[in-house]
Design a protein around this motif. Structure first.
Motif, PDB file in Angstrom:
ATOM      1  N   ALA A  25       0.837  -1.207   0.000  1.00 29.25           N
ATOM      2  CA  ALA A  25       0.000   0.000   0.000  1.00 29.25           C
ATOM      3  C   ALA A  25       0.870   1.256   0.000  1.00 29.25           C
ATOM      4  O   ALA A  25       0.558   2.244  -0.685  1.00 29.25           O
ATOM      5  CB  ALA A  25      -0.923  -0.005   1.216  1.00 29.25           C
ATOM      6  N   LEU A  26       1.979   1.242   0.731  1.00 28.72           N
ATOM      7  CA  LEU A  26       2.872   2.414   0.771  1.00 28.72           C
ATOM      8  C   LEU A  26       3.516   2.636  -0.595  1.00 28.72           C
ATOM      9  O   LEU A  26       3.647   3.769  -1.066  1.00 28.72           O
ATOM     10  CB  LEU A  26       3.952   2.243   1.853  1.00 28.72           C
ATOM     11  N   LEU A  27       3.892   1.518  -1.226  1.00 31.04           N
ATOM     12  CA  LEU A  27       4.504   1.587  -2.554  1.00 31.04           C
ATOM     13  C   LEU A  27       3.514   2.202  -3.547  1.00 31.04           C
ATOM     14  O   LEU A  27       3.853   3.138  -4.284  1.00 31.04           O
ATOM     15  CB  LEU A  27       4.900   0.168  -2.983  1.00 31.04           C
ATOM     16  N   LYS A  41      10.267   1.989  -9.150  1.00 31.77           N
ATOM     17  CA  LYS A  41       8.956   2.305  -9.747  1.00 31.77           C
ATOM     18  C   LYS A  41       8.731   3.818  -9.877  1.00 31.77           C
ATOM     19  O   LYS A  41       7.910   4.242 -10.673  1.00 31.77           O
ATOM     20  CB  LYS A  41       7.838   1.702  -8.887  1.00 31.77           C
ATOM     21  N   ALA A  42       9.429   4.600  -9.070  1.00 32.19           N
ATOM     22  CA  ALA A  42       9.248   6.057  -9.131  1.00 32.19           C
ATOM     23  C   ALA A  42      10.627   6.705  -9.113  1.00 32.19           C
ATOM     24  O   ALA A  42      11.031   7.351  -8.138  1.00 32.19           O
ATOM     25  CB  ALA A  42       8.399   6.524  -7.954  1.00 32.19           C
ATOM     26  N   PRO A  43      11.398   6.539 -10.238  1.00 29.49           N
ATOM     27  CA  PRO A  43      12.799   6.972 -10.241  1.00 29.49           C
ATOM     28  C   PRO A  43      13.007   8.474 -10.055  1.00 29.49           C
ATOM     29  O   PRO A  43      14.083   8.891  -9.647  1.00 29.49           O
ATOM     30  CB  PRO A  43      13.314   6.504 -11.612  1.00 29.49           C
ATOM     31  N   ASN A  44      11.964   9.262 -10.317  1.00 28.92           N
ATOM     32  CA  ASN A  44      12.148  10.719 -10.191  1.00 28.92           C
ATOM     33  C   ASN A  44      11.782  11.243  -8.810  1.00 28.92           C
ATOM     34  O   ASN A  44      11.832  12.454  -8.582  1.00 28.92           O
ATOM     35  CB  ASN A  44      11.323  11.443 -11.260  1.00 28.92           C
ATOM     36  N   LYS A  45      11.386  10.351  -7.914  1.00 21.94           N
ATOM     37  CA  LYS A  45      10.994  10.803  -6.580  1.00 21.94           C
ATOM     38  C   LYS A  45      12.115  10.543  -5.575  1.00 21.94           C
ATOM     39  O   LYS A  45      13.016   9.748  -5.837  1.00 21.94           O
ATOM     40  CB  LYS A  45       9.704  10.099  -6.169  1.00 21.94           C
TER      41      LYS A  45
END
Ligand code: 13P
Ligand code: SF4
Length: 312
Positions: free
Chosen positions: A215-217, A243-247
């Motif tokens: 859920a956090l992912l 999964k979220a390389p720009n974050k």
């Protein structure tokens, strides 16, 4: 020098084996896993795989859950010492006594338990489905919830239930420091705090999102925010970053640690070399007494049935 990754691929094909990895595993293990997921997903994958061998890259209770679901398959855990302080905090004989002291109560147990505890349980839950499964019981149902007191308190608070709680906890999640999270918030004022419900209430109170690893992912991927302080075992940051390389994901530190994150030493016992050796030697193998497994599987199957009905 053995090329472990190549050899693992070869052995997997030769032996019809599958590798399942939890989000708390080292990044290199997550990268070679056929399936990665939270505890619920791993149980769901195990229940439906047609592989002959499951290499469960996680901790002992996860391997045991897979074995109970698939008694005819070989289930390997790369390092048999990969235990769990939460599962250890709930001994089956003591839990039986606790149940006997509360007649007329249904028993809900977190998946982080031994097969012997699951055999005493009506329905197993994970942090992904605990709220919904608790709510599937009538409002006036008397319920025992074990073994995690933090998760139990959290579920009581969001459902308005008054479940009787076993007094157990995870040594990793108990250690997150409110003070250090507040300090991080000063450095990253825009960051959202993500916390696993095994954390203490004081940490959950600071959180913008409380949830299972999955859920956090999902929240981090879908959020329009860019920065996240993550209060769960640091292995999850690998998949978050992938999964979220720009974050930007900032691990929340523990109270007594000088390091910047919080690792589960049990989870981190598994290595690529041990995965290779497990596949090669088909050891160390999880075994569960068949009669015990036949009893324990009922509460796990019940969880999987309710989760499927709820689309979880
Ligand atoms: P989930 O993967 O279900 O969120 O569980 C976390 C955990 O502590 C596993 O040991
Ligand atoms: Fe157990 Fe905590 Fe490690 Fe999860 S993080 S395996 S609950 S000790």
């Amino acid at each position: 020098m053995v090329d472990y990754i190549k050899e693992i691929e070869r052995l997997k094909k030769e032996k019809n084996a599958v590798i399942m990895g939890h989000y708390y595993q080292k990044g290199e293990i997550q990268d070679i896993s056929d399936y990665i997921g939270d505890s619920l997903a791993l149980a769901q994958y195990a229940a439906k795989t047609d592989a002959d061998i499951i290499v469960l890259c996680g901790v002992h209770f996860m391997g045991e859950t897979a074995k109970v679901l698939c008694p005819d398959k070989k289930v390997l855990v790369p390092d048999m010492n990969a235990g769990c302080s939460l599962a250890d905090s709930c001994n089956a004989a003591d839990f039986k006594k606790f149940i006997d002291e509360h007649p007329g109560h249904k028993v809900i147990s977190y998946v982080n338990t031994t097969a012997a505890v699951k055999a005493l349980t009506d329905v197993v839950v994970t942090s992904s489905n605990a709220k919904q499964i608790v709510e599937s019981f009538p409002k006036d149902e008397k319920i025992i919830f074990g073994p995690d007191r933090n998760l139990g308190n959290y579920i009581n608070s969001i459902t308005g239930r008054n479940m009787v709680l076993w007094d157990g906890a995870c040594h990793v999640h108990e250690q997150f420091s409110v003070e250090k999270i507040v300090q991080l918030k000063q450095v990253y004022p825009e960051a959202l705090v993500l916390a696993h419900p095994e954390c203490k209430k004081t940490v959950l109170t600071l959180a913008d999102k409380v949830g299972s690893t999955a859920a956090l992912l999902k929240f981090a991927i879908n959020s329009d925010k860019k920065e996240f302080i993550v209060a769960t075992e640091s292995g999850i940051l690998h998949e978050m970053q992938k999964k979220a390389p720009n974050k930007i994901f900032i691990p929340a530190p523990a109270n007594d640690s000088t390091c910047a994150c919080n690792d589960c030493s049990y989870m981190k016992l598994n290595t690529i070399e041990k995965v290779y050796n497990a596949l090669l030697n088909e050891q160390p193998e999880i075994t569960v007494d068949r009669a015990l497994a036949d009893q324990a599987v009922k509460s796990i199957r019940k969880m999987l049935e309710i989760s499927a009905q709820l689309g979880l």
